[in-house]
Scaffold this active site. Sequence first.
Site, PDB file in Angstrom:
ATOM      1  N   HIS A 182      98.773  38.329  72.666  1.00 44.14           N
ATOM      2  CA  HIS A 182      99.555  37.296  73.338  1.00 44.14           C
ATOM      3  C   HIS A 182     100.688  36.841  72.437  1.00 44.14           C
ATOM      4  O   HIS A 182     100.492  36.593  71.245  1.00 44.14           O
ATOM      5  CB  HIS A 182      98.668  36.105  73.703  1.00 44.14           C
ATOM      6  CG  HIS A 182      99.396  35.020  74.437  1.00 44.14           C
ATOM      7  ND1 HIS A 182      99.857  35.179  75.718  1.00 44.14           N
ATOM      8  CD2 HIS A 182      99.743  33.762  74.059  1.00 44.14           C
ATOM      9  CE1 HIS A 182     100.443  34.065  76.104  1.00 44.14           C
ATOM     10  NE2 HIS A 182     100.390  33.195  75.106  1.00 44.14           N
ATOM     11  N   CYS A 242     104.339  38.030  78.591  1.00 47.93           N
ATOM     12  CA  CYS A 242     104.392  36.968  77.582  1.00 47.93           C
ATOM     13  C   CYS A 242     105.471  37.245  76.531  1.00 47.93           C
ATOM     14  O   CYS A 242     106.078  36.306  76.005  1.00 47.93           O
ATOM     15  CB  CYS A 242     103.032  36.792  76.919  1.00 47.93           C
ATOM     16  SG  CYS A 242     102.384  38.284  76.157  1.00 47.93           S
TER      17      CYS A 242
END
Length: 744
Positions: free
Chosen positions: A617, A477
């Site tokens: 994230h 990510c």
Amino acid sequence: MSVESTDGGKWSCEYCTYKNFPSSLKCTMCRGAKPLLNEDIYRLRENIDTNELSNMNLLSLASGPCDITTNNASCDGKWICDVCTYLNSPKDLRCNQCRTTKATHTLDNINTTTVTNISAINLHEHIQPLRISQHSDLAQSLISRSRNNSPPTSSSTVSLDKSRQQQQQQQHRSTTNNITVTGTATINNSTIGCNNIQKWSCMACTYENWPKSLKCAMCGTMGNNATNISRSQQASCLILPTSDRENNEHCRTNTNILDERVQQRSSSHRFQDTAGATNNLEAERAAKAFRRNADWGWLKACLGVLEGDPSPVEAYLSAGGDPARQLIAQEVALLNRSSAFDVGHTLVHLAIRFHREDMLATLLSQIEGSESGVKRVPSYVAPDLAADIRRYFASTIRQRKGSFPCYFVTDLPTFALPAEVEELPGTVQEQLFTELLDKDAQQQLESEPPAVNWSLEVTMRLGSRLYALWNRSAGDCLLDSAMQATWGVFDRDNALRRALADSLHQGGHVFYPRWKEYETSQASLLEFSLDEGQWEEDWTSLLSLASQPGASLEQLHVFALAHILRRPIIVYGVKYVKSFRGETIGYARFEGVYLPLLWEQSFCTRTPLALGYTRGHFSALVPMEPYSRLVDTRTQTQHSPSDELQITFLPLMDRDRKLLPIHFLTQSEMGREETILRQWLEVCETEGGILVAQQRLHKRPLLVAQMVEEWLNHYRRLAQTTSAPFARPIPIQDYSSDGDTDEE
């Protein structure tokens, strides 16, 4: 005919050429009768012993291949089997060789005394009762043997005919013919001997079978021989007188049983053939009916997963299709791809099998029942252009010569949402943001205490609101968000990860001292320290993480990315990492500014990138191009240069007006954070006293512009649908950021 041999007086059998002793009246090998050398049998009366004549068979005096009275006792009391001619003991009820019952083949009706008293003088008296009109025991015995389908019967009967022709040319001709026909009916009207049996040919495969075979030994087809045998046996029984028919009731019973078995076998074969044809017909009809009523939306979705086309999958889900639906046998047969589809497979199984991570994310979110749905980022709508962008980006990566062999990029674009989004209708805009943004990440970053968009002055007056783009939730990510913030695509080819790993491995002697000094200072604040071995172990672990696709990355990797991209990176993130229950479990430590401190300032650009961090994230934070730029472009005004669109502002402070931390500063650089920020960024202060960095939005590269335009056209078509007469309302779908990867 054979001739008498001079070898010791032995005589040769005319059938098997075996040499027998002169005293033997039958061949020891084949049991054939001794040849009479065309002599008159009546003149041999003086040379034949009466006892021997009484023990020998009546018909053995005539030449023939085998003895018709094979079941009579031989000279030593043994009986000969009609089927295999094996000599058995008198007490044996079955043949020891072929297990044939003795009672079946024994001529029980032959009068022993009559046979014993036969001589050359009264031979014609015993031949006379062979006529069918007379009912002697010998006639019944011969007819009974004809019913048993014994080949020796025919040959022996032929021998009797020859003998009677010598004695009675005209008297017994009709009787002899009747017996002959009756005896030979069981072998297809042929009067051949045991050594020349006529076989019957199969009508299906033309294979020649033995006469006693009821069906073909090659293909199993029932032959006409069985029916002929049964009919001839039945006819043989019917020509007997009434008293004989009563004594031979077992003949009719056996015949009926044989006929019934033949009919049952033939009918069973016909039934099986008819049933097979009926089953095939019914199966074909069922297949056609299923094809007409098949759910082609569901089948096209399965094929879409196989071919990597998300359109039929989206259409199936939009129509309310169940993502957990399983394939059945008829559907697998209809798809006609047995190597790809199996019974019981769902769309999730197919997505996992064919590595469709983007579809897998969508399907899993649908199954879990969350607010998620289909994501439609620009790289999804134009996968070919996205692949071209990734290839072009990989070609712009270079390695610096000299003492610091770090990789870097030659092009420095900055991605922003197009201003044309504001021209779309409200419902279309809402669907666009739902399919493009990560609402969960956006909500966490804007919740208390907010990390982005907390200043109305920056978001409203300066038009610098940040949007969190949807991103893959895998370990890549960070790299994906960096690629989205620059080129608008994901790092699917791992080009950026490879550059990161090679830079840390080859330039580790430059990165390691600054990393160790910064981590040591951070450890001292927490009142603990590490020895050299532990530092080297941690460094090795960081290098290993950089080399593994899908592995989560740390602060050092963000610092190295700033050098590869040759620009500052600002991370807005939550201060505390929380569990799924909302409990605080530690500091996030990612928020702050990452500067390419190991490069010369002139080698880097002063336009930063913005990333968001929420509970493990990363997301790309991008602004939207001001709408004023769109108006100036259409009116061809000169408010801004042609290569620059607009400037947006990124806060360098948090909500408490504290400067964001600068990572990986040395001890000599501590305390000069604001000065360092002004050296590497275009820093200015708003009227409200907020220190912000200027982010210049340059003209998009050609490939990126084409991809964004194609993505916008999708929503423009939706807008035309809503504004057309008799417009249909657009189904609003709920989507979320859950997912692993995209299919570009």
